[in-house]
Motif scaffolding. Sequence first.
Motif, PDB file in Angstrom:
ATOM      1  N   TRP A  48      -6.142   7.344 -52.706  1.00 55.66           N
ATOM      2  CA  TRP A  48      -6.612   6.505 -53.808  1.00 55.66           C
ATOM      3  C   TRP A  48      -6.818   5.087 -53.293  1.00 55.66           C
ATOM      4  O   TRP A  48      -5.988   4.569 -52.551  1.00 55.66           O
ATOM      5  N   ALA A  49      -7.926   4.495 -53.721  1.00 57.14           N
ATOM      6  CA  ALA A  49      -8.167   3.099 -53.365  1.00 57.14           C
ATOM      7  C   ALA A  49      -8.834   2.410 -54.539  1.00 57.14           C
ATOM      8  O   ALA A  49      -9.434   3.069 -55.392  1.00 57.14           O
ATOM      9  N   HIS A  50      -8.743   1.080 -54.573  1.00 58.16           N
ATOM     10  CA  HIS A  50      -9.418   0.345 -55.647  1.00 58.16           C
ATOM     11  C   HIS A  50     -10.884   0.195 -55.269  1.00 58.16           C
ATOM     12  O   HIS A  50     -11.229   0.114 -54.096  1.00 58.16           O
ATOM     13  N   SER A  51     -11.710   0.216 -56.286  1.00 59.08           N
ATOM     14  CA  SER A  51     -13.137   0.032 -56.045  1.00 59.08           C
ATOM     15  C   SER A  51     -13.407  -1.469 -55.958  1.00 59.08           C
ATOM     16  O   SER A  51     -13.308  -2.186 -56.937  1.00 59.08           O
ATOM     17  N   GLY A  52     -13.721  -1.930 -54.761  1.00 50.62           N
ATOM     18  CA  GLY A  52     -13.915  -3.363 -54.548  1.00 50.62           C
ATOM     19  C   GLY A  52     -15.384  -3.738 -54.506  1.00 50.62           C
ATOM     20  O   GLY A  52     -16.209  -3.132 -55.192  1.00 50.62           O
ATOM     21  N   GLN A  53     -15.705  -4.728 -53.687  1.00 53.18           N
ATOM     22  CA  GLN A  53     -17.112  -5.101 -53.523  1.00 53.18           C
ATOM     23  C   GLN A  53     -17.848  -3.929 -52.865  1.00 53.18           C
ATOM     24  O   GLN A  53     -17.236  -3.153 -52.139  1.00 53.18           O
ATOM     25  N   VAL A  64     -13.297   6.869 -43.895  1.00 55.17           N
ATOM     26  CA  VAL A  64     -12.846   8.215 -44.271  1.00 55.17           C
ATOM     27  C   VAL A  64     -13.726   9.275 -43.608  1.00 55.17           C
ATOM     28  O   VAL A  64     -13.223  10.264 -43.056  1.00 55.17           O
ATOM     29  N   ALA A  65     -15.037   9.040 -43.607  1.00 52.29           N
ATOM     30  CA  ALA A  65     -15.956   9.997 -42.968  1.00 52.29           C
ATOM     31  C   ALA A  65     -15.663  10.089 -41.470  1.00 52.29           C
ATOM     32  O   ALA A  65     -15.633  11.195 -40.897  1.00 52.29           O
ATOM     33  N   THR A  73      -8.874  19.212 -38.247  1.00 48.95           N
ATOM     34  CA  THR A  73      -7.927  20.053 -38.997  1.00 48.95           C
ATOM     35  C   THR A  73      -7.455  19.392 -40.292  1.00 48.95           C
ATOM     36  O   THR A  73      -6.739  19.989 -41.075  1.00 48.95           O
ATOM     37  N   ILE A  74      -7.829  18.129 -40.491  1.00 51.28           N
ATOM     38  CA  ILE A  74      -7.412  17.430 -41.723  1.00 51.28           C
ATOM     39  C   ILE A  74      -8.661  17.063 -42.522  1.00 51.28           C
ATOM     40  O   ILE A  74      -9.679  16.672 -41.937  1.00 51.28           O
ATOM     41  N   HIS A  75      -8.559  17.197 -43.843  1.00 49.46           N
ATOM     42  CA  HIS A  75      -9.667  16.715 -44.660  1.00 49.46           C
ATOM     43  C   HIS A  75      -9.153  15.637 -45.606  1.00 49.46           C
ATOM     44  O   HIS A  75      -8.310  15.903 -46.455  1.00 49.46           O
ATOM     45  N   ALA A  76      -9.666  14.419 -45.436  1.00 50.94           N
ATOM     46  CA  ALA A  76      -9.253  13.310 -46.302  1.00 50.94           C
ATOM     47  C   ALA A  76     -10.224  13.201 -47.466  1.00 50.94           C
ATOM     48  O   ALA A  76     -11.438  13.200 -47.278  1.00 50.94           O
ATOM     49  N   ASN A  77      -9.629  13.123 -48.659  1.00 53.50           N
ATOM     50  CA  ASN A  77     -10.421  13.107 -49.897  1.00 53.50           C
ATOM     51  C   ASN A  77     -10.227  11.761 -50.589  1.00 53.50           C
ATOM     52  O   ASN A  77      -9.155  11.483 -51.110  1.00 53.50           O
TER      53      ASN A  77
END
Lengths: 444, 318
Positions: A48-53, A64-65, A73-77
């Motif tokens: 989770w992150a805040h939506s900034g500029q 993240v991409a 082996t890990i998928h970050a969402n």
Amino acid sequence: MKSTRTTHRLAACVAVASVALVAGCSTSGSSSSSSASAGSGKGTISIWAHSGQPGENAALEAAVAGFNKSHPTIHANLRLISADTYTTTVTNTPKSQLPDVLEMDGPTVGAFAYNAKLAPLKQFVSASVVSNATAGAIAEGTSNNTLYALPMYDSALGLYANKKMLDAAGVKYPTSTADAWTPAEFLKALQVLAKANKSGKSLDIDESSLNQEWGTYGFSPVIQSAGGNLIQNGKATGVLNSAASIKAMTEFASWKPYVDPNADGNAFQDGRVALSWSGHWEYPVYSKAIGASNLLDLPLPNFGTGSKTGAGSWTWGIGAATKDGSAAGQFLDYLLDDQNVTAMTNADGAPPATKTAFAADKLYQPGGGLALWGQNLQHTCPASAITSTCVAIYRPVTAGYPTITSNFATALAAIFNGADPKTALTNAAKAIDQNFSDNNGYQQ
Amino acid sequence: MTTLMTADGNPRSTKRRSQRRPDTWAGIGMSFPALLGLVLFIAIPFVYAIIFSLQNIQVSQAHPAKFWGLTEYVRLFTNPIDSGPFLRAMLNNFVFAAVVIPVQTGLALALAVLLNRKLKGVKIYRTFFFMPVVFPMALVAVIWRLILDRSSQGLLNSALNAVTFGHVQPHDWLGSSSTALASVILLSIWQGVGFQMIIVLAGLQEIPQERYEAASLDRAGAWQQFIHITVPGIRNTLIFVVLLTTILSFRVYDQVYILINTAGANQNATQTMLFQATNAVFNENDLGQASAISVILFVIVVIITVVQRAVLRQRNES
């Protein structure tokens, strides 16, 4: 008849469920120990992150991409949540439903750690990442001697000045923090600059946001510079309403005639004022509007014990209930490397919060547009241990911070609108102390 | 009223009365979704508000909540730290209601009477007066923020300066404790009056034209017609409008929130009880105090509504 009985039963079920939901929301988590486990280091992690500029969001999405590509082996969402409601959302989410990795505003770390929403960071994040974090970053993310959060970037606060307007009015300005204006010199500068300007104003302080976090972030350095503080050893009475704090706030209120209300947000860019009390986030806009060579970064006035300034920004932690702590740690290792930190700070102009990226950031190094503020960030301390040599002060790390900031910012706005500083600060201090005693001093 | 009468006059109604049971069940069935919503979203949360208000409880706290009885209520009324802002907020609410209810209702009535004539383009006027109701309060507050701006470029300040040939200096309408609440009241009336106007207008159009014709034959003047035909004719509508305005003026929140948080309005002079409750829970995580304020607000609204209904009904009977 049969159908109605069924519906009654259904109603009872729904009612019970909603009661359980309310109860679940209100008393989440009864133990303060973290239940985080390392997991296999594989699988899906939620963030989770805040939506900034827009630039910040793009940099985060790219990070993240990049992580997903380099860690097959890990998928970050990633889930971006509106900045306005971000803290409320995390506060109201039971810890079992929090994500593996979450961003939070620096001063909220204390409350989230106290309410057992965060896992201690050192068990999951590499030692090299921790040792590369700036001293301020560690101060901001440490609660009860345990590190809970590490940031990508810091923040810088000070006075912006329009060099041409200062020179034209014949106003001398400080070139180092040690040389900062005294309140009398600052008031004189405001008067001379206001007189020289056809707008009749000389300062922007974003006055309409004073009663919010901006007030505490931007103006607690005023009382700290005077020798007061928001809170000391769990008590606000005696420091927040000390004679020094009252005097500093009285001086603050005396600037109002020279402050532009700035309803359109363009006071500094349009030359209606020559000084702007603001942070690093305005640098891209201001330098473009009046020219980088014409834009000065000055220290805040010295109210008695040396010029002080604010610091601290959004930071990253690991959810207390994560089942994939190892994968979450790998994500933070990746996010806090130089490449991602630099991409982020290039997007928002913030000072990097890692030693290597900060050293490489030309904006904050000697010769850069915000060199003086960058210098200030080398001398940091937590609000609980202010020394005469530190300049940048991180807001108090305590679970009672929401009460502190709400009461101080309300008092600040009231004082600016004409309330008696002594009464306003004393009432705020009493309200903070009452909240602390109601909560047993927020002891763990 | 009219629908009830036709139902009574309907020959089928006796038949229906004999089949009361299935009818009752159908009624319960049909009202069930609404009742379920009321119970889920109003009744249960309210019971919880009462329970929370008796506890020392914070949002999302790790430590268990402690029962401490009426402490929150006692503090809100007697402890200066809490009672100072709270009693001021309550006073603001009452001043707001005391001004808005008569002024807004009176203005709505005046506008409705004016716009009930057969004028050319009357629909355009009606649309203009109704337009602020369509604007969200957030937008209205932002517009009025610019009008009330304290600088000499503020719309109101520069207008006053121009009209008085520079004799009136710029005033801090929202920041000054003497004009802040008046400013909020003004913009609230401007925004809300169109809605009441439309309701009153609908009431006016129910009055049969023959009564006015008969009155003119009896040589009743315009004022006499207004007092003896118009006002009695829309009596129930006016009662409804007053009740509605009362309730709305006690839950005033949007404009206060926006003006305090984005326009630097004087918080002490403009805050309302609802603002304080949300401030307590969202900014200070103090669920107990927020619940106590909500319960007090509920009690006040219930008392005023009951009293108003009793008074207005008595007059109706006499």
